[in-house]
Structure formats: C-alpha cells, structure tokens
Design an enzyme around this catalytic site. Structure first.
Site, PDB file in Angstrom:
ATOM      1  N   SER A 136      -7.477  -2.608   2.777  1.00 39.24           N
ATOM      2  CA  SER A 136      -7.138  -3.459   1.639  1.00 39.24           C
ATOM      3  C   SER A 136      -6.340  -4.701   2.042  1.00 39.24           C
ATOM      4  O   SER A 136      -6.232  -5.639   1.253  1.00 39.24           O
ATOM      5  CB  SER A 136      -6.341  -2.669   0.594  1.00 39.24           C
ATOM      6  OG  SER A 136      -5.037  -2.377   1.070  1.00 39.24           O
ATOM      7  N   LYS A 176       0.885  -3.787   0.436  1.00 35.76           N
ATOM      8  CA  LYS A 176       0.356  -4.886  -0.383  1.00 35.76           C
ATOM      9  C   LYS A 176       1.168  -6.150  -0.121  1.00 35.76           C
ATOM     10  O   LYS A 176       2.130  -6.153   0.639  1.00 35.76           O
ATOM     11  CB  LYS A 176       0.409  -4.530  -1.873  1.00 35.76           C
ATOM     12  CG  LYS A 176      -0.326  -3.258  -2.245  1.00 35.76           C
ATOM     13  CD  LYS A 176      -1.829  -3.358  -2.022  1.00 35.76           C
ATOM     14  CE  LYS A 176      -2.533  -2.032  -2.277  1.00 35.76           C
ATOM     15  NZ  LYS A 176      -3.978  -2.083  -1.934  1.00 35.76           N
TER      16      LYS A 176
END
Length: 231
Positions: free
Chosen positions: A99, A142
């Site tokens: 991701s 993230k």
C-alpha cells in the site's frame, strides 16, 4: 748479615708454610684483596620493609582488579539500559503489503520512532505507523494527508487541502475513482497509502485518532541497496 737475612727469610717462609694450613696472614689477605679488586656487598632491605612492599603490591593489584570489575559491570549496565531505551523509543518492523509502494515495498525493514510525537507535532506528509481503528491489534503504515481542522477534497488525481492542491511526488498512480470531501476533526488525522489504487486508508475506515499513532517512520534499514531515509 747475609746469613741472618737468609735465616729470617727461611723463618718467614717456614712460618708462612705452617700458616697456610690455618688462618691467612693479614698482609697476604690485603695483597689478595688488592689483586682481586674492590669487594661489592649486596644490600638487602630489612624484613619489615620487604613485608610492607609486598602488602602494598598486593593492595595495588586488588585495587586494579576491582576497578576492572567495576568498569565491566558499569559497561554492562549501560548496555542494558541503552538496549531497553532503544526498545522503548525505537523498534524494527517488517512491512507486509504494497500500500506504500513505490517508496516502501513488501518485506522492507523500517525503524519506528516512538519519541518524535512525544516531543513534537505530527506534520502533513509524515509516514506513520497506526493501529488500525477497526482492529487495534493490527498495525498499518500510511502517510498523513490531513491534520486536525483541515478541509480535504479529493477529485481523482487531485488532492486539495484547505483550498490548495498539494504536490505528491511519492504517488506513482493516483486513483481516479476517489471522490470525497471531509473536514478533519480535532485530535484526528486523515491518512492514505501512496499506492492509492491498492490501499485501505481513511477513505475506507475514516479518521485516525491521535492515540492510534504508534510512531513515525523515517528510516529503512533493509534491503541494503535501498536503505536510508524515507520521504
């Protein structure tokens, strides 16, 4: 006179011959001493001085050994303390998933800094490890996009924060399917993965509370060919 002298010399020779079996005459001792040269006598310290010197040497040896043991124990304690501090302030983690590609790959080893957000504030663009809001036992990595009070609007490839489009050189392929507008609440953050098309982030699970921030990520240590600072 000649006879008398001879007789005396005979007497001396006879006497000398007799004395050779006993004590040596002083004159002969002196002559031998002169021929042999000066006699050197070895000096020996009194017994009490020898004992004191031995005790002093033993004390110095014990003191040196004691200092060495003290230095070793101190070094060992310091090493344990530093190791414990490192464990509290930093830790290594392995990234699972893609991701955050292309910057961070699956299998990369990263260093999580737990101290930065204790001493300082979260900044837009920081790479962070968070506890997944829907399951705090799972950690995600993230990037912070929105800070408390920010207004965020995403229109395909364009991310607008407080009316200004932000530059995102770390994003290789934006997700044209994303369309949303949100205001970041106090004490929360809006996060997204750099691989926008394959990332579960605030677009899906919502804002992230401050207490869910585990730490900041600035360094990758593995693999060696890509080790270094992360941006």
């Amino acid at each position: 006179m000649g006879q008398v002298a001879a007789t005396r010399m005979e007497g001396l020779r006879g006497t000398s011959s007799v004395l050779s079996h006993g004590a040596t005459p002083r004159a002969e001792v002196g002559a031998r001493a002169l021929r042999a040269g000066p006699v050197l006598e070895r000096w020996s310290p009194p017994l009490d001085e020898v004992a004191i010197a031995c005790q002093l040497e033993r004390r110095l040896a014990r003191r040196g050994s004691s200092r060495l043991r003290t230095a070793f124990v101190t070094g060992l304690q310091l090493g344990v303390l530093l190791l414990a501090a490192y464990g509290l302030l930093f830790n290594l983690s392995i990234v699972r998933g893609s991701s955050m590609s292309p910057g961070i790959h699956d299998g990369d080893r990263i260093v999580i800094d737990h101290l930065s957000y204790v001493l300082g504030d979260v900044r837009r663009g920081d790479i962070v490890v968070i506890e997944y809001p829907l399951d705090p036992t799972v950690d995600y990595i993230k990037r912070v996009i929105g800070l408390p009070g920010d207004r965020i609007r995403i229109e395909g490839a364009s991310v607008v924060v407080n009316g200004c489009s932000i530059d995102e050189p770390y994003v290789a392929a934006p997700d044209p399917r994303t369309h949303l507008e949100i205001e970041v609440q106090a004490g929360t953050y809006f996060v997204m993965g750099d691989n926008r098309r394959h990332s579960s982030d605030s677009r899906e699970f919502g804002l992230v509370p401050r207490e869910n921030l585990v730490g900041k990520v600035d360094v990758r240590v593995w693999p060696p060919q890509r080790a270094g600072l992360l941006y």
